[in-house]
Design a protein around this motif. Structure first.
Motif, mmCIF file in Angstrom:
data_model
loop_
_atom_site.group_PDB
_atom_site.id
_atom_site.type_symbol
_atom_site.label_atom_id
_atom_site.label_comp_id
_atom_site.label_asym_id
_atom_site.label_seq_id
_atom_site.Cartn_x
_atom_site.Cartn_y
_atom_site.Cartn_z
ATOM 1 N N GLU A 1 0.864 -1.172 0.000
ATOM 2 C CA GLU A 1 0.000 0.000 0.000
ATOM 3 C C GLU A 1 0.900 1.221 0.000
ATOM 4 O O GLU A 1 1.741 1.387 0.891
ATOM 5 C CB GLU A 1 -0.913 0.012 1.222
ATOM 6 N N GLY A 2 0.765 2.043 -1.012
ATOM 7 C CA GLY A 2 1.652 3.200 -1.109
ATOM 8 C C GLY A 2 1.139 4.213 -2.100
ATOM 9 O O GLY A 2 -0.054 4.250 -2.433
ATOM 10 N N TYR A 3 2.052 5.034 -2.604
ATOM 11 C CA TYR A 3 1.695 6.180 -3.434
ATOM 12 C C TYR A 3 2.481 6.159 -4.745
ATOM 13 O O TYR A 3 3.676 5.856 -4.770
ATOM 14 C CB TYR A 3 1.989 7.487 -2.689
ATOM 15 N N ILE A 4 1.797 6.516 -5.818
ATOM 16 C CA ILE A 4 2.471 6.674 -7.105
ATOM 17 C C ILE A 4 3.456 7.834 -6.992
ATOM 18 O O ILE A 4 3.079 8.947 -6.615
ATOM 19 C CB ILE A 4 1.444 6.957 -8.227
ATOM 20 N N VAL B 1 6.102 2.753 -6.889
ATOM 21 C CA VAL B 1 5.276 2.953 -5.706
ATOM 22 C C VAL B 1 6.164 3.265 -4.505
ATOM 23 O O VAL B 1 7.122 2.532 -4.230
ATOM 24 C CB VAL B 1 4.426 1.691 -5.405
ATOM 25 N N ALA B 2 5.851 4.342 -3.801
ATOM 26 C CA ALA B 2 6.545 4.682 -2.562
ATOM 27 C C ALA B 2 5.741 4.138 -1.392
ATOM 28 O O ALA B 2 4.567 4.489 -1.219
ATOM 29 C CB ALA B 2 6.705 6.194 -2.430
ATOM 30 N N VAL B 3 6.355 3.260 -0.605
ATOM 31 C CA VAL B 3 5.693 2.637 0.547
ATOM 32 C C VAL B 3 6.377 3.133 1.812
ATOM 33 O O VAL B 3 7.579 2.920 2.009
ATOM 34 C CB VAL B 3 5.769 1.096 0.459
ATOM 35 N N ASN B 4 5.611 3.796 2.665
ATOM 36 C CA ASN B 4 6.181 4.360 3.885
ATOM 37 C C ASN B 4 6.463 3.274 4.915
ATOM 38 O O ASN B 4 5.742 2.285 5.021
ATOM 39 C CB ASN B 4 5.239 5.400 4.491
ATOM 40 N N ILE C 1 0.748 11.082 -10.059
ATOM 41 C CA ILE C 1 1.679 11.140 -8.930
ATOM 42 C C ILE C 1 0.910 11.581 -7.688
ATOM 43 O O ILE C 1 0.150 12.550 -7.714
ATOM 44 C CB ILE C 1 2.830 12.111 -9.230
ATOM 45 N N GLY C 2 1.086 10.836 -6.605
ATOM 46 C CA GLY C 2 0.384 11.125 -5.359
ATOM 47 C C GLY C 2 -0.827 10.256 -5.118
ATOM 48 O O GLY C 2 -1.335 10.206 -3.993
ATOM 49 N N GLU D 1 -5.960 -1.762 -6.343
ATOM 50 C CA GLU D 1 -7.034 -0.856 -5.962
ATOM 51 C C GLU D 1 -6.486 0.566 -5.902
ATOM 52 O O GLU D 1 -5.368 0.773 -5.440
ATOM 53 C CB GLU D 1 -7.583 -1.196 -4.573
ATOM 54 N N LYS D 2 -7.279 1.486 -6.354
ATOM 55 C CA LYS D 2 -6.991 2.902 -6.104
ATOM 56 C C LYS D 2 -7.797 3.317 -4.892
ATOM 57 O O LYS D 2 -9.011 3.139 -4.857
ATOM 58 C CB LYS D 2 -7.347 3.759 -7.310
ATOM 59 N N VAL D 3 -7.116 3.862 -3.882
ATOM 60 C CA VAL D 3 -7.788 4.241 -2.640
ATOM 61 C C VAL D 3 -8.346 5.641 -2.788
ATOM 62 O O VAL D 3 -7.619 6.584 -3.114
ATOM 63 C CB VAL D 3 -6.814 4.176 -1.447
ATOM 64 N N ASN D 4 -9.658 5.768 -2.566
ATOM 65 C CA ASN D 4 -10.334 7.050 -2.662
ATOM 66 C C ASN D 4 -9.874 7.946 -1.532
ATOM 67 O O ASN D 4 -9.955 7.587 -0.363
ATOM 68 C CB ASN D 4 -11.851 6.824 -2.583
ATOM 69 N N SER D 5 -9.371 9.125 -1.852
ATOM 70 C CA SER D 5 -8.825 10.023 -0.839
ATOM 71 C C SER D 5 -9.905 10.556 0.098
ATOM 72 O O SER D 5 -9.625 10.876 1.252
ATOM 73 C CB SER D 5 -8.094 11.200 -1.498
ATOM 74 N N GLU D 6 -11.148 10.660 -0.375
ATOM 75 C CA GLU D 6 -12.230 11.159 0.474
ATOM 76 C C GLU D 6 -12.664 10.124 1.504
ATOM 77 O O GLU D 6 -13.041 10.435 2.608
ATOM 78 C CB GLU D 6 -13.453 11.569 -0.363
ATOM 79 N N ASP D 7 -12.604 8.878 1.104
ATOM 80 C CA ASP D 7 -13.036 7.820 2.023
ATOM 81 C C ASP D 7 -12.216 6.581 1.710
ATOM 82 O O ASP D 7 -12.485 5.884 0.753
ATOM 83 C CB ASP D 7 -14.537 7.536 1.852
ATOM 84 N N GLU D 8 -11.207 6.280 2.527
ATOM 85 C CA GLU D 8 -10.300 5.187 2.228
ATOM 86 C C GLU D 8 -10.963 3.828 2.359
ATOM 87 O O GLU D 8 -10.379 2.814 2.018
ATOM 88 C CB GLU D 8 -9.057 5.267 3.122
ATOM 89 N N ASN D 9 -12.179 3.793 2.841
ATOM 90 C CA ASN D 9 -12.905 2.529 2.870
ATOM 91 C C ASN D 9 -13.544 2.217 1.525
ATOM 92 O O ASN D 9 -14.011 1.114 1.287
ATOM 93 C CB ASN D 9 -13.990 2.556 3.949
ATOM 94 N N LYS D 10 -13.571 3.219 0.645
ATOM 95 C CA LYS D 10 -14.113 3.022 -0.689
ATOM 96 C C LYS D 10 -12.957 2.921 -1.669
ATOM 97 O O LYS D 10 -12.101 3.785 -1.714
ATOM 98 C CB LYS D 10 -15.018 4.189 -1.092
ATOM 99 N N THR D 11 -12.934 1.869 -2.457
ATOM 100 C CA THR D 11 -11.829 1.676 -3.371
ATOM 101 C C THR D 11 -12.341 1.253 -4.732
ATOM 102 O O THR D 11 -13.443 0.746 -4.887
ATOM 103 C CB THR D 11 -10.865 0.579 -2.870
#
Length: 216
Positions: free
Chosen positions: A110-113, A133-136, A162-163, A200-210
Protein backbone atom coordinates in the motif's frame (compact mmCIF):
# COMPACT_ATOMS: atom_id res chain seq x y z
CA UNK A 1 -3.01 -2.61 8.14
CA UNK A 2 0.52 -3.63 7.20
CA UNK A 3 1.57 -1.73 4.10
CA UNK A 4 4.36 -4.07 2.95
CA UNK A 5 3.88 -7.83 3.40
CA UNK A 6 5.85 -10.58 1.64
CA UNK A 7 5.50 -14.36 1.99
CA UNK A 8 7.77 -16.59 -0.09
CA UNK A 9 8.60 -20.28 -0.10
CA UNK A 10 11.63 -21.51 -1.96
CA UNK A 11 15.07 -23.01 -2.00
CA UNK A 12 18.34 -21.50 -0.81
CA UNK A 13 20.76 -21.31 -3.73
CA UNK A 14 24.44 -20.94 -2.88
CA UNK A 15 26.10 -19.65 0.25
CA UNK A 16 25.39 -16.55 2.33
CA UNK A 17 27.37 -13.36 1.81
CA UNK A 18 27.98 -10.64 4.38
CA UNK A 19 26.01 -7.49 3.51
CA UNK A 20 26.41 -4.82 6.19
CA UNK A 21 26.30 -4.04 9.89
CA UNK A 22 24.05 -1.58 11.75
CA UNK A 23 24.54 -0.80 15.46
CA UNK A 24 26.51 -4.00 15.93
CA UNK A 25 23.94 -6.20 14.16
CA UNK A 26 25.22 -8.04 11.09
CA UNK A 27 23.13 -8.80 8.02
CA UNK A 28 23.68 -11.47 5.39
CA UNK A 29 22.33 -11.95 1.87
CA UNK A 30 21.16 -15.25 0.40
CA UNK A 31 19.78 -16.08 -3.03
CA UNK A 32 16.41 -17.83 -3.08
CA UNK A 33 14.86 -19.75 -5.96
CA UNK A 34 11.06 -19.37 -6.05
CA UNK A 35 9.14 -21.60 -8.49
CA UNK A 36 6.68 -20.16 -11.02
CA UNK A 37 3.71 -21.94 -12.55
CA UNK A 38 5.53 -21.81 -15.88
CA UNK A 39 8.20 -24.18 -14.47
CA UNK A 40 10.80 -21.40 -14.45
CA UNK A 41 12.08 -19.80 -11.24
CA UNK A 42 12.59 -16.34 -9.83
CA UNK A 43 15.99 -15.78 -8.22
CA UNK A 44 15.43 -13.27 -5.44
CA UNK A 45 17.83 -11.65 -2.94
CA UNK A 46 17.03 -12.28 0.73
CA UNK A 47 18.53 -10.22 3.56
CA UNK A 48 18.62 -11.85 7.01
CA UNK A 49 19.79 -10.52 10.37
CA UNK A 50 22.36 -12.65 12.17
CA UNK A 51 19.92 -12.68 15.09
CA UNK A 52 17.36 -14.56 13.01
CA UNK A 53 20.02 -17.06 12.02
CA UNK A 54 20.67 -18.15 15.61
CA UNK A 55 19.79 -21.86 15.74
CA UNK A 56 19.28 -21.99 11.98
CA UNK A 57 21.96 -23.68 9.89
CA UNK A 58 20.78 -22.60 6.44
CA UNK A 59 22.56 -24.46 3.67
CA UNK A 60 22.45 -24.61 -0.11
CA UNK A 61 19.24 -26.33 -1.33
CA UNK A 62 17.39 -25.96 2.00
CA UNK A 63 13.66 -25.24 1.60
CA UNK A 64 12.37 -22.38 3.75
CA UNK A 65 9.35 -20.15 4.22
CA UNK A 66 10.06 -16.46 4.74
CA UNK A 67 7.80 -13.67 5.94
CA UNK A 68 9.03 -10.12 5.60
CA UNK A 69 9.02 -6.98 3.46
CA UNK A 70 10.32 -5.88 0.07
CA UNK A 71 12.72 -3.01 0.75
CA UNK A 72 14.80 -0.66 -1.37
CA UNK A 73 17.98 1.29 -0.79
CA UNK A 74 20.40 3.33 -2.86
CA UNK A 75 23.82 1.86 -3.58
CA UNK A 76 26.72 3.53 -5.36
CA UNK A 77 27.51 1.26 -8.33
CA UNK A 78 29.66 2.05 -11.38
CA UNK A 79 29.83 5.74 -10.61
CA UNK A 80 26.15 6.37 -9.91
CA UNK A 81 23.45 5.66 -7.34
CA UNK A 82 21.24 2.65 -8.13
CA UNK A 83 18.00 1.53 -6.56
CA UNK A 84 18.57 -1.93 -5.07
CA UNK A 85 15.74 -4.23 -3.93
CA UNK A 86 15.89 -7.02 -1.38
CA UNK A 87 13.45 -9.10 0.63
CA UNK A 88 14.02 -8.25 4.29
CA UNK A 89 13.24 -11.30 6.44
CA UNK A 90 11.20 -10.90 9.61
CA UNK A 91 10.64 -14.60 10.22
CA UNK A 92 12.10 -17.79 8.73
CA UNK A 93 10.77 -21.33 9.03
CA UNK A 94 11.99 -24.61 7.54
CA UNK A 95 9.52 -25.89 4.94
CA UNK A 96 8.99 -29.63 4.74
CA UNK A 97 6.24 -29.59 2.12
CA UNK A 98 3.54 -30.88 4.45
CA UNK A 99 1.85 -27.49 4.70
CA UNK A 100 -0.74 -26.75 2.01
CA UNK A 101 1.02 -24.28 -0.32
CA UNK A 102 -1.30 -22.26 -2.55
CA UNK A 103 1.15 -19.63 -3.69
CA UNK A 104 4.93 -19.64 -3.01
CA UNK A 105 5.35 -15.96 -3.88
CA UNK A 106 2.96 -13.33 -2.53
CA UNK A 107 3.27 -9.61 -1.86
CA UNK A 108 0.89 -6.86 -0.74
CA UNK A 109 1.83 -3.18 -0.90
CA UNK A 110 0.00 0.00 0.00
CA UNK A 111 1.65 3.20 -1.11
CA UNK A 112 1.69 6.18 -3.43
CA UNK A 113 2.47 6.67 -7.10
CA UNK A 114 5.73 8.63 -7.10
CA UNK A 115 6.56 8.70 -10.83
CA UNK A 116 4.38 9.12 -13.89
CA UNK A 117 3.25 5.68 -15.13
CA UNK A 118 4.70 4.52 -18.47
CA UNK A 119 2.31 2.62 -20.74
CA UNK A 120 3.53 0.53 -23.69
CA UNK A 121 2.65 -2.43 -25.88
CA UNK A 122 4.90 -5.38 -26.64
CA UNK A 123 5.57 -6.48 -30.24
CA UNK A 124 2.93 -9.18 -29.60
CA UNK A 125 0.35 -6.59 -28.58
CA UNK A 126 0.40 -7.17 -24.82
CA UNK A 127 -0.29 -4.04 -22.77
CA UNK A 128 2.12 -3.17 -19.95
CA UNK A 129 2.39 -0.19 -17.60
CA UNK A 130 5.44 0.46 -15.42
CA UNK A 131 4.77 2.22 -12.12
CA UNK A 132 6.91 3.20 -9.13
CA UNK A 133 5.28 2.95 -5.71
CA UNK A 134 6.55 4.68 -2.56
CA UNK A 135 5.69 2.64 0.55
CA UNK A 136 6.18 4.36 3.89
CA UNK A 137 7.81 2.61 6.83
CA UNK A 138 8.96 3.59 10.32
CA UNK A 139 11.44 6.37 11.12
CA UNK A 140 10.37 8.55 8.17
CA UNK A 141 11.77 6.14 5.60
CA UNK A 142 10.18 4.92 2.38
CA UNK A 143 10.75 2.02 0.03
CA UNK A 144 10.50 2.69 -3.71
CA UNK A 145 9.14 -0.39 -5.44
CA UNK A 146 8.95 -0.80 -9.25
CA UNK A 147 5.90 -2.71 -10.42
CA UNK A 148 4.40 -3.88 -13.70
CA UNK A 149 0.69 -3.99 -14.52
CA UNK A 150 -0.74 -6.05 -17.38
CA UNK A 151 -3.85 -5.96 -19.57
CA UNK A 152 -6.81 -4.22 -17.91
CA UNK A 153 -4.59 -3.21 -15.00
CA UNK A 154 -2.14 -1.65 -17.46
CA UNK A 155 -4.84 0.52 -18.99
CA UNK A 156 -6.21 1.45 -15.57
CA UNK A 157 -2.85 2.29 -14.01
CA UNK A 158 -1.71 4.32 -17.04
CA UNK A 159 -4.20 6.99 -15.90
CA UNK A 160 -2.92 7.19 -12.34
CA UNK A 161 -1.27 10.41 -11.19
CA UNK A 162 1.68 11.14 -8.93
CA UNK A 163 0.38 11.13 -5.36
CA UNK A 164 -2.47 8.66 -5.95
CA UNK A 165 -2.74 6.07 -3.20
CA UNK A 166 -2.97 2.45 -4.31
CA UNK A 167 -2.97 -1.10 -2.97
CA UNK A 168 -1.47 -3.87 -5.06
CA UNK A 169 -1.26 -7.65 -4.78
CA UNK A 170 1.04 -9.84 -6.84
CA UNK A 171 4.40 -11.59 -6.83
CA UNK A 172 8.05 -10.52 -6.90
CA UNK A 173 9.82 -11.47 -10.09
CA UNK A 174 13.36 -11.41 -11.41
CA UNK A 175 13.95 -10.41 -15.01
CA UNK A 176 17.16 -10.76 -16.98
CA UNK A 177 18.11 -8.06 -19.47
CA UNK A 178 21.13 -6.74 -21.35
CA UNK A 179 22.55 -3.25 -21.00
CA UNK A 180 24.49 -1.90 -23.94
CA UNK A 181 27.20 0.73 -23.42
CA UNK A 182 28.50 3.36 -25.83
CA UNK A 183 31.74 1.44 -26.30
CA UNK A 184 29.77 -1.55 -27.61
CA UNK A 185 30.09 -3.69 -24.51
CA UNK A 186 27.03 -5.62 -23.38
CA UNK A 187 26.47 -6.56 -19.73
CA UNK A 188 23.90 -9.06 -18.49
CA UNK A 189 21.86 -7.70 -15.58
CA UNK A 190 18.89 -8.71 -13.42
CA UNK A 191 15.98 -6.46 -12.46
CA UNK A 192 13.49 -7.10 -9.65
CA UNK A 193 9.91 -5.87 -9.71
CA UNK A 194 6.39 -6.66 -8.56
CA UNK A 195 4.12 -8.27 -11.14
CA UNK A 196 0.62 -7.05 -10.27
CA UNK A 197 -2.32 -9.46 -10.24
CA UNK A 198 -4.82 -7.16 -8.48
CA UNK A 199 -4.84 -3.48 -7.62
CA UNK A 200 -7.03 -0.86 -5.96
CA UNK A 201 -6.99 2.90 -6.10
CA UNK A 202 -7.79 4.24 -2.64
CA UNK A 203 -10.33 7.05 -2.66
CA UNK A 204 -8.83 10.02 -0.84
CA UNK A 205 -12.23 11.16 0.47
CA UNK A 206 -13.04 7.82 2.02
CA UNK A 207 -10.30 5.19 2.23
CA UNK A 208 -12.90 2.53 2.87
CA UNK A 209 -14.11 3.02 -0.69
CA UNK A 210 -11.83 1.68 -3.37
CA UNK A 211 -11.78 0.98 -7.07
CA UNK A 212 -10.72 -2.63 -7.59
CA UNK A 213 -9.26 -4.11 -10.75
CA UNK A 214 -8.16 -7.70 -11.20
CA UNK A 215 -6.02 -8.94 -14.09
CA UNK A 216 -8.03 -11.84 -15.48
Amino acid sequence: METNVVTIVGKISGEKKFSHEIYGEGFYVYNMEIPRLSETVDNLPLTISERLLVGLDLKDQDMIKVEGQLRSYNKFIDGSNRLVLTIFARDIMPFDGEEDLKNPNEIFLEGYICKSPVYRETPFGREITDILVAVNRLYNKSDYIPAIAWGRNARFSSNLNIGDKIRIWGRIQSRKYQKKFNDGNVVNKVAYEVSISKMEKVNSEDENKTEEHTDL
